[in-house]
Design an enzyme around this catalytic site. Structure first.
Site, short mmCIF file in Angstrom:
data_model
loop_
_atom_site.label_atom_id
_atom_site.label_comp_id
_atom_site.label_asym_id
_atom_site.label_seq_id
_atom_site.Cartn_x
_atom_site.Cartn_y
_atom_site.Cartn_z
N SER A 144 0.70 -1.29 -0.15
CA SER A 144 0.10 0.00 0.06
C SER A 144 0.89 1.17 0.05
O SER A 144 2.02 1.27 0.55
CB SER A 144 -0.81 0.14 1.29
OG SER A 144 -1.65 1.32 1.30
N TYR A 169 -1.15 0.14 9.72
CA TYR A 169 -1.61 -0.57 8.41
C TYR A 169 -0.26 -0.57 7.47
O TYR A 169 0.26 -1.32 7.13
CB TYR A 169 -2.67 0.08 7.97
CG TYR A 169 -2.93 -0.70 6.42
CD1 TYR A 169 -3.27 -2.03 6.46
CD2 TYR A 169 -2.79 0.32 5.45
CE1 TYR A 169 -3.74 -2.31 5.17
CE2 TYR A 169 -3.15 -0.24 4.03
CZ TYR A 169 -3.57 -1.63 3.93
OH TYR A 169 -3.49 -2.01 2.66
N LYS A 173 2.48 -3.33 6.34
CA LYS A 173 2.91 -3.43 5.03
C LYS A 173 4.54 -3.26 4.58
O LYS A 173 5.27 -4.09 3.98
CB LYS A 173 1.97 -2.54 3.88
CG LYS A 173 0.62 -2.59 4.02
CD LYS A 173 0.13 -4.20 3.18
CE LYS A 173 -1.10 -4.40 3.26
NZ LYS A 173 -1.52 -5.65 2.65
#
Length: 352
Positions: A144, A169, A173
């Site tokens: 991402s 998040y 990643k």
């Protein structure tokens, strides 16, 4: 897998995790027409049992329910009747808002389960593939733009912008990207980490992603439903022009998933297997202008403004412009449409 990414054996086994999601379903259906995967067999898995794509032959697809946080479930998806996968698409994950709200779950899914899958690939390669002289499996990891944060250049280049995530998040990643690169350097897998732009317009119900509103403020009004925009307090708020996002369409990202299975891994530097997928920049105001152009004032009136400081902080930490050329040089495909065309295409899909 030969240098051109095609398979030299008579069968190709593909594992797709997160396959019950809309993106996994689109990918499974698209792979049925990929002529570079002879004798295609697919293992689809998710926390709920995925659907078998329409058009699949009898016995061509295994759909399995699994919790990839569990070692025994990771082992099971690698030890099916189809044998060890030649290609793995790791699509599963806990989205941005969900990772912020449940730290332990986000770390377990977004880091631990990915390393567990990489270990299964390593074990399969060491037990059989290496002895048979086969190349390691292609491991495609969906990353991402959230791996970036803090002060950023006007245009992000893939090799000289450090990973500085500002949320759980993005951290997950970034860590998993590094694992994919390291396992590739050691020859356990042949990895590709794709940093996906925000995908619009996503069909179906809203997700728990911080960026879910980017699709929602188009998707819901075009279906006669109210949508909440967490940026700005009215249609005239300057914040709508200030908040910009890097986006692409579902159709374009699926084509680039196919490219990722075949791109020559030797073209990546030894220290990184990551690529920023092509996209383009759009502001929230330009989105709403496209909504009005396609759906009229009636659709625009269905957008309600409720400023969300947490959402805006996370979204504004993501870069909004990238250099597409490095990805294009590898064979990835740029988005051919503008936002009005993407919005119009989604509207037409509603009539099907």
């Amino acid at each position: 897998m030969p240098a051109d990414g095609s398979h030299s054996t008579s069968t190709t086994t593909v594992l797709i995790t997160g396959a019950a999601g809309w993106l996994g379903g689109l990918l499974a259906h698209r792979l049925l027409t990929d002529d570079k995967m002879p004798g295609l067999r697919m293992v689809l898995t998710d926390i709920v049992e995925p659907r078998v794509p329409a058009g699949a032959a009898s016995g061509q697809v295994l759909a399995l329910r699994s919790d990839l946080r569990k070692a025994e479930d990771r082992r099971a998806v690698y030890e099916t009747a189809f044998g060890a996968p030649d290609v793995v698409y790791a699509l599963h994950g806990i989205m941005s808002r969900g990772s912020e709200e449940d730290f332990d779950l986000g770390m377990s899914v977004n880091i631990d389960s990915i390393r567990g899958l990489l270990e299964e690939a390593r074990r399969a390669q060491q037990q059989g593939g290496a002895r048979a002289g086969l190349r390691p499996p292609r491991f495609v990891f969906t990353s991402s733009l959230a791996v970036f944060g803090g002060p950023l250049p006007d245009v992000v280049a893939p090799r000289n912008t450090p990973l500085t995530p500002e949320g759980s998040y993005g951290c997950g990643k970034a860590v998993s990207e590094m694992l994919v690169s390291e396992y590739s350097r050691r020859g356990f897998v042949d990895g590709v980490s794709m940093r996906l732009p925000t995908i619009v317009v996503r069909p179906g119900p809203p997700s728990f992603a911080t960026s879910a509103f980017v699709s929602g403020i188009v998707r819901e009004p075009l279906q006669g439903q109210e949508a909440v925009c967490p940026v700005g307090r009215s249609i005239d708020d300057p914040a709508l022009d200030e908040v910009r996002l890097w986006v692409t369409s579902p159709e374009n990202v699926i084509e680039n998933f196919v490219v990722a299975a075949h791109v020559d891994g030797s073209r990546f530097p030894a220290y990184s297997r990551s690529v920023n997928l092509p996209g383009f920049t759009v502001s929230v105001k330009q989105e709403l202008d496209a909504l009005k152009a396609v759906g009229g004032q009636k659709a625009l009136n269905l957008v309600r403004f409720e400023e969300d400081a947490t959402n805006r902080r996370i979204v504004c930490s993501w870069p909004s412009k990238f250099d597409n050329q490095p990805a294009v040089d590898l064979g990835f495909v740029p988005e051919p449409a503008d936002f009005v065309e993407i919005t119009r295409r989604f509207q037409k899909s509603l009539a099907k």
